[in-house]
Motif scaffolding. Structure first.
Motif, PDB file in Angstrom:
ATOM      1  N   ALA A  37       0.831  -1.206   0.000  1.00 16.45           N
ATOM      2  CA  ALA A  37       0.000   0.000   0.000  1.00 16.45           C
ATOM      3  C   ALA A  37       0.860   1.248   0.000  1.00 16.45           C
ATOM      4  O   ALA A  37       1.793   1.361   0.795  1.00 16.45           O
ATOM      5  CB  ALA A  37      -0.914   0.007   1.229  1.00 16.45           C
ATOM      6  N   ASN A  76      -4.561   6.691  -4.674  1.00 14.83           N
ATOM      7  CA  ASN A  76      -3.454   5.879  -4.168  1.00 14.83           C
ATOM      8  C   ASN A  76      -3.516   4.489  -4.792  1.00 14.83           C
ATOM      9  O   ASN A  76      -4.497   4.115  -5.418  1.00 14.83           O
ATOM     10  CB  ASN A  76      -3.378   5.845  -2.641  1.00 14.83           C
ATOM     11  CG  ASN A  76      -4.402   4.959  -1.984  1.00 14.83           C
ATOM     12  OD1 ASN A  76      -5.330   4.487  -2.606  1.00 14.83           O
ATOM     13  ND2 ASN A  76      -4.258   4.724  -0.697  1.00 14.83           N
ATOM     14  N   ILE A 133      -8.924  -0.950   3.758  1.00 11.79           N
ATOM     15  CA  ILE A 133      -7.918   0.056   3.424  1.00 11.79           C
ATOM     16  C   ILE A 133      -8.652   1.302   2.945  1.00 11.79           C
ATOM     17  O   ILE A 133      -9.477   1.220   2.025  1.00 11.79           O
ATOM     18  CB  ILE A 133      -6.976  -0.449   2.301  1.00 11.79           C
ATOM     19  CG1 ILE A 133      -6.343  -1.785   2.681  1.00 11.79           C
ATOM     20  CG2 ILE A 133      -5.913   0.592   1.985  1.00 11.79           C
ATOM     21  CD1 ILE A 133      -7.003  -2.959   2.022  1.00 11.79           C
ATOM     22  N   LYS A 134      -8.344   2.443   3.540  1.00  9.09           N
ATOM     23  CA  LYS A 134      -8.981   3.704   3.151  1.00  9.09           C
ATOM     24  C   LYS A 134      -7.930   4.674   2.634  1.00  9.09           C
ATOM     25  O   LYS A 134      -6.891   4.872   3.268  1.00  9.09           O
ATOM     26  CB  LYS A 134      -9.711   4.325   4.340  1.00  9.09           C
ATOM     27  CG  LYS A 134     -10.457   5.604   3.980  1.00  9.09           C
ATOM     28  CD  LYS A 134     -11.302   6.108   5.130  1.00  9.09           C
ATOM     29  CE  LYS A 134     -12.168   7.271   4.677  1.00  9.09           C
ATOM     30  NZ  LYS A 134     -13.110   7.669   5.734  1.00  9.09           N
ATOM     31  N   ASN A 135      -8.214   5.284   1.489  1.00  6.24           N
ATOM     32  CA  ASN A 135      -7.364   6.353   0.963  1.00  6.24           C
ATOM     33  C   ASN A 135      -7.682   7.611   1.770  1.00  6.24           C
ATOM     34  O   ASN A 135      -8.764   8.170   1.647  1.00  6.24           O
ATOM     35  CB  ASN A 135      -7.630   6.571  -0.527  1.00  6.24           C
ATOM     36  CG  ASN A 135      -6.798   7.698  -1.108  1.00  6.24           C
ATOM     37  OD1 ASN A 135      -6.169   8.470  -0.387  1.00  6.24           O
ATOM     38  ND2 ASN A 135      -6.805   7.809  -2.423  1.00  6.24           N
ATOM     39  N   ALA A 188      -2.650   6.237   3.518  1.00  4.35           N
ATOM     40  CA  ALA A 188      -3.712   5.237   3.625  1.00  4.35           C
ATOM     41  C   ALA A 188      -3.854   4.818   5.083  1.00  4.35           C
ATOM     42  O   ALA A 188      -2.894   4.853   5.845  1.00  4.35           O
ATOM     43  CB  ALA A 188      -3.390   4.020   2.769  1.00  4.35           C
TER      44      ALA A 188
END
Length: 127
Positions: free
Chosen positions: A58, A103, A95-97, A62
């Motif tokens: 990643a 991203n 998973i959060k941008n 994030a």
């Protein structure tokens, strides 16, 4: 925590960032690879795998969240950083941008993707 978290070495110059998301000895054990480009504020994942081990590289910024049993862990990848997460079966992840630009995630799984019978169980960890 069962999830392995490794900061990846990067090479950065005026052109951008280069990194190797998975080591040579692990590449042959992977049955799936996919690249995810997420818009700002978007959450991906919110699931776990019954059988496959997922490895995610990643780019930041994030926010990753993992759930093992009843325990919840958050990990933030800052801008210009790249981390690898090795997530065993039955560990929920999202998973959060949290940035202002797109991203990138590169994900590998030890189980092939089968659209007719996916190895994915939904579990909402973040919205």
């Amino acid at each position: 925590m069962k999830v392995k978290i490794i900061q990846l070495k990067t090479h950065t110059d005026l052109r951008g960032i280069v990194f190797e998301p998975i080591e040579q000895e692990s590449i042959c054990t992977q049955q799936n690879c996919h690249i995810v480009i997420s818009k700002p504020g978007i959450v991906r994942g919110n699931h776990y795998h019954l059988y496959g081990t997922e490895t995610i590289a990643a780019t930041g910024p994030a926010l990753l969240r993992f759930k093992e049993g009843t325990d919840i862990y958050d990990f933030e990848v800052h801008s210009e950083q790249v981390y690898k997460f090795v997530i065993p079966p039955k560990v929920s992840h999202a998973i959060k941008n949290i940035g202002e630009k797109d991203n990138i995630l590169i994900a590998f799984n030890t189980v092939p993707h089968d659209p007719e019978k996916p190895d994915v169980i939904t579990e909402i960890l973040m919205e």
